[in-house]
Enzyme design. Structure first.
Site, mmCIF file in Angstrom:
data_model
loop_
_atom_site.group_PDB
_atom_site.id
_atom_site.type_symbol
_atom_site.label_atom_id
_atom_site.label_comp_id
_atom_site.label_asym_id
_atom_site.label_seq_id
_atom_site.Cartn_x
_atom_site.Cartn_y
_atom_site.Cartn_z
ATOM 1 N N GLU A 1 0.582 5.088 0.764
ATOM 2 C CA GLU A 1 -0.392 6.338 0.778
ATOM 3 C C GLU A 1 0.266 7.667 0.801
ATOM 4 O O GLU A 1 1.275 7.817 -0.463
ATOM 5 C CB GLU A 1 -0.864 5.964 2.386
ATOM 6 C CG GLU A 1 -1.673 5.270 2.626
ATOM 7 C CD GLU A 1 -1.799 5.008 4.215
ATOM 8 O OE1 GLU A 1 -1.305 5.931 5.027
ATOM 9 O OE2 GLU A 1 -1.974 3.927 5.151
ATOM 10 N N GLU B 1 -3.360 -4.419 -3.241
ATOM 11 C CA GLU B 1 -3.690 -5.639 -3.553
ATOM 12 C C GLU B 1 -3.661 -4.894 -5.413
ATOM 13 O O GLU B 1 -3.217 -5.391 -6.544
ATOM 14 C CB GLU B 1 -4.654 -6.161 -3.629
ATOM 15 C CG GLU B 1 -5.260 -6.796 -2.253
ATOM 16 C CD GLU B 1 -4.952 -5.767 -1.012
ATOM 17 O OE1 GLU B 1 -4.733 -4.968 -0.752
ATOM 18 O OE2 GLU B 1 -5.777 -6.558 0.098
ATOM 19 N N CYS C 1 -10.775 -5.529 0.294
ATOM 20 C CA CYS C 1 -10.849 -3.880 0.502
ATOM 21 C C CYS C 1 -11.804 -3.915 -0.578
ATOM 22 O O CYS C 1 -11.885 -5.091 -1.903
ATOM 23 C CB CYS C 1 -10.979 -2.572 1.098
ATOM 24 S SG CYS C 1 -10.245 -1.835 -0.315
ATOM 25 N N CYS D 1 -4.127 0.674 -2.407
ATOM 26 C CA CYS D 1 -3.918 -0.768 -1.451
ATOM 27 C C CYS D 1 -2.667 -1.321 -2.204
ATOM 28 O O CYS D 1 -2.561 -1.363 -3.156
ATOM 29 C CB CYS D 1 -5.428 -1.401 -1.868
ATOM 30 S SG CYS D 1 -6.441 -0.630 -0.808
ATOM 31 N N CYS E 1 -10.556 -3.060 -3.775
ATOM 32 C CA CYS E 1 -9.501 -4.020 -4.431
ATOM 33 C C CYS E 1 -10.689 -5.479 -4.969
ATOM 34 O O CYS E 1 -10.157 -6.309 -5.483
ATOM 35 C CB CYS E 1 -8.153 -4.608 -3.237
ATOM 36 S SG CYS E 1 -7.210 -3.715 -2.995
ATOM 37 N N ASN F 1 0.756 -1.305 0.237
ATOM 38 C CA ASN F 1 0.447 0.318 0.002
ATOM 39 C C ASN F 1 1.133 1.590 0.031
ATOM 40 O O ASN F 1 2.218 1.160 0.478
ATOM 41 C CB ASN F 1 -0.628 -0.178 1.308
ATOM 42 C CG ASN F 1 -0.350 -0.103 2.817
ATOM 43 O OD1 ASN F 1 0.470 -0.783 2.747
ATOM 44 N ND2 ASN F 1 -0.617 0.386 3.579
HETATM 45 N N1 THU Z 1 -5.221 -1.113 2.110
HETATM 46 C C1 THU Z 1 -4.843 -2.196 1.671
HETATM 47 O O1 THU Z 1 -3.710 -2.104 1.351
HETATM 48 N N2 THU Z 1 -5.515 -3.400 1.296
HETATM 49 C C2 THU Z 1 -6.401 -3.297 1.416
HETATM 50 O O2 THU Z 1 -7.694 -4.174 1.621
HETATM 51 C C3 THU Z 1 -7.136 -2.939 3.102
HETATM 52 C C4 THU Z 1 -6.650 -1.317 3.326
HETATM 53 C C5 THU Z 1 -4.498 -0.079 2.894
HETATM 54 C C6 THU Z 1 -5.104 1.091 2.465
HETATM 55 C C7 THU Z 1 -4.466 1.711 3.387
HETATM 56 O O3 THU Z 1 -3.134 2.423 3.274
HETATM 57 C C8 THU Z 1 -4.327 0.956 4.496
HETATM 58 O O4 THU Z 1 -4.695 -0.397 4.242
HETATM 59 C C9 THU Z 1 -5.534 1.933 5.770
HETATM 60 O O5 THU Z 1 -6.495 1.776 4.784
#
Ligand code: THU
Length: 160
Positions: free
Chosen positions: A64, A75, A112, A73, A115, A62
């Site tokens: 940000e 994935e 999520c 994310c 994704c 991930n």
């Molecule tokens: N995140 C992911 O990388 N994958 C997911 O399926 C759920 C959330 C990340 C996004 C963000 O950087 C952090 O987790 C908190 O939401």
């Protein structure tokens, strides 16, 4: 009027040791990817590893952004890399490992909704299932034999 019932079957493993060695190796790669997570805002780091049918393994974590919605994310970082670098390869499996840097995460962390939608697109594109394995930093591992299991009533190209 009628009711419809939607069922999904998942497999829950008590720990990584219950899984075949190729999946353990893929999850290890997801853990390596997770180290490159850039997550200063959530302190929640996620790593994903994808196995392709050409034996390549593609990693993502991930990423940000100060403008929160601009982040992505793990994935989707991984699957878009796979789609852009190996457009003709079939995506076989994805392993996901995730956890907080603030507290321990021992529950399996599923992808999520956004994704799931992104992964579903590639399942439809290649017309074959993508196995998904997800876990926290330790403990149980959940397997879904296909992304479709995690996203009933998918929106896909068939309605366009
Ligand atoms: N995140 C992911 O990388 N994958 C997911 O399926 C759920 C959330 C990340 C996004 C963000 O950087 C952090 O987790 C908190 O939401």
């Amino acid at each position: 009027m009628k009711e419809i019932k939607i069922e999904s079957t998942l497999t829950v493993f008590e720990n990584l040791e219950e899984l075949p060695t190729d999946i353990v190796a893929l999850m290890d790669q997801a853990a390596v990817a997770r180290r490159n997570s850039y997550s200063p805002y959530s302190n929640f780091s996620v790593g994903a590893a994808i196995l392709l049918d050409n034996n390549e393994i593609v990693l993502g974590s991930n990423q940000e952004n100060a403008s929160y919605p601009s982040g992505l994310c793990a994935e989707r970082t991984a699957i878009y890399y796979a789609g852009s670098q190996y457009p003709d390869a079939r995506i076989l499996k994805m392993a996901i490992i995730a956890g907080s840097r603030i507290h321990q995460t021992i529950t399996p962390i599923p992808p999520c909704g956004a994704c799931r939608q992104a992964i579903a697109e590639y399942e439809v594109k290649q017309d074959s299932p993508i196995e998904i394995y997800f876990m926290g930093e330790a403990g149980k591992v959940v397997k879904s034999h296909s992304l479709a299991n995690l996203l009933p009533l998918v929106f896909d190209k068939s309605v366009l």
